[in-house]
Design a protein around this motif. Structure first.
Motif, short mmCIF file in Angstrom:
data_model
loop_
_atom_site.label_atom_id
_atom_site.label_comp_id
_atom_site.label_asym_id
_atom_site.label_seq_id
_atom_site.Cartn_x
_atom_site.Cartn_y
_atom_site.Cartn_z
N ALA A 56 -0.01 1.76 22.62
CA ALA A 56 -0.90 2.85 22.22
C ALA A 56 -0.56 3.33 20.82
O ALA A 56 0.60 3.37 20.41
CB ALA A 56 -0.79 4.01 23.20
N ALA A 94 -11.53 9.77 18.65
CA ALA A 94 -10.63 10.57 19.48
C ALA A 94 -11.05 12.04 19.49
O ALA A 94 -11.04 12.68 20.55
CB ALA A 94 -9.20 10.43 18.99
N ASN A 152 -13.32 1.64 20.23
CA ASN A 152 -12.14 2.45 20.49
C ASN A 152 -11.90 2.46 21.99
O ASN A 152 -12.85 2.42 22.78
CB ASN A 152 -12.34 3.87 19.96
CG ASN A 152 -12.55 3.88 18.46
OD1 ASN A 152 -11.89 3.16 17.72
ND2 ASN A 152 -13.49 4.68 18.00
N TYR A 198 -2.55 10.92 27.76
CA TYR A 198 -3.71 10.49 26.98
C TYR A 198 -3.20 9.40 26.07
O TYR A 198 -2.21 9.60 25.35
CB TYR A 198 -4.24 11.67 26.17
CG TYR A 198 -5.11 11.28 24.99
CD1 TYR A 198 -6.48 11.16 25.12
CD2 TYR A 198 -4.54 11.03 23.73
CE1 TYR A 198 -7.27 10.79 24.04
CE2 TYR A 198 -5.32 10.66 22.66
CZ TYR A 198 -6.68 10.54 22.81
OH TYR A 198 -7.45 10.17 21.75
N TYR A 199 -3.83 8.25 26.09
CA TYR A 199 -3.38 7.11 25.28
C TYR A 199 -4.57 6.52 24.54
O TYR A 199 -5.58 6.18 25.16
CB TYR A 199 -2.74 6.04 26.18
CG TYR A 199 -1.68 6.63 27.08
CD1 TYR A 199 -0.40 6.87 26.59
CD2 TYR A 199 -1.96 6.97 28.38
CE1 TYR A 199 0.57 7.43 27.41
CE2 TYR A 199 -1.00 7.53 29.20
CZ TYR A 199 0.26 7.76 28.71
OH TYR A 199 1.22 8.33 29.51
N GLU A 200 -4.43 6.40 23.25
CA GLU A 200 -5.45 5.75 22.44
C GLU A 200 -4.92 4.36 22.11
O GLU A 200 -3.93 4.21 21.39
CB GLU A 200 -5.71 6.54 21.16
CG GLU A 200 -6.80 5.95 20.30
CD GLU A 200 -7.06 6.77 19.03
OE1 GLU A 200 -7.82 6.25 18.19
OE2 GLU A 200 -6.52 7.87 18.88
N TYR A 234 -9.52 4.22 25.28
CA TYR A 234 -8.69 5.35 25.70
C TYR A 234 -8.34 5.23 27.18
O TYR A 234 -9.16 4.78 27.98
CB TYR A 234 -9.44 6.68 25.49
CG TYR A 234 -9.99 6.84 24.10
CD1 TYR A 234 -9.18 7.33 23.07
CD2 TYR A 234 -11.30 6.48 23.80
CE1 TYR A 234 -9.68 7.47 21.79
CE2 TYR A 234 -11.80 6.62 22.52
CZ TYR A 234 -10.99 7.12 21.52
OH TYR A 234 -11.48 7.24 20.25
#
Length: 155
Positions: A90, A140, A116, A106-108, A118
């Motif tokens: 991430a 985000a 994108n 929460y991980y992007e 998530y």
């Protein structure tokens, strides 16, 4: 004799293919939580929601998947391992640790195919696990705004 000559090139080809497939999994193109959705998504005690681009065009989301397990039991360790594996790649991480246990995250993930990606994770011993995977063009900040907007309308 002919078989011996072919054995080495075939072995090299096989090893090359295995390395390529391994590289795809390691660079984050397929999130590890995908296995959780595939493995448990149709279990009797699991609630799964899948929405595709047609339903979500207003939000610039191409795919939304959520999974809720009320009583995860031994599956909790499997889900946490998948989340932890995705956490390692991430590019943005926000977590809440409650008494030494990950209660939400929460991980992007790095973008893949121009989208994108998530992962949202929540664990509450009384309510179970909620795991959400989202991919799309939304940024985000847009995702956080959308989540906060929905949370405010729930009250």
């Amino acid at each position: 004799m002919m078989m011996r000559r072919l054995r080495l090139p075939l072995l090299i080809l096989l090893l090359s293919l295995m390395a390529a497939v391994s590289g795809l999994a390691q660079n984050g193109t397929v999130p590890h939580v995908q296995e959780i959705f595939d493995r448990y998504g149709r279990a009797k005690d699991v609630t799964t929601v899948v929405m595709t681009r047609e339903m979500l065009t207003e939000y610039d989301i191409h795919l939304y998947r959520s999974l809720t397990m009320r009583e995860p039991g031994k599956r909790l360790a499997v889900v946490r391992a998948a989340v932890d594996a995705d956490r390692k790649v991430a590019k943005s991480i926000k977590e809440v640790i409650d008494f030494g246990t990950l209660s939400s995250g929460y991980y992007e993930l790095p973008p893949a195919n121009g989208l994108n990606r998530y992962i949202l994770y929540r664990y509450n011993p009384k309510r179970g696990i909620t795991l959400i995977y989202i991919e799309g063009k939304l940024g985000a900040d847009d995702l956080v705004s959308l989540l906060l907007q929905n949370k405010n309308t729930d009250n």
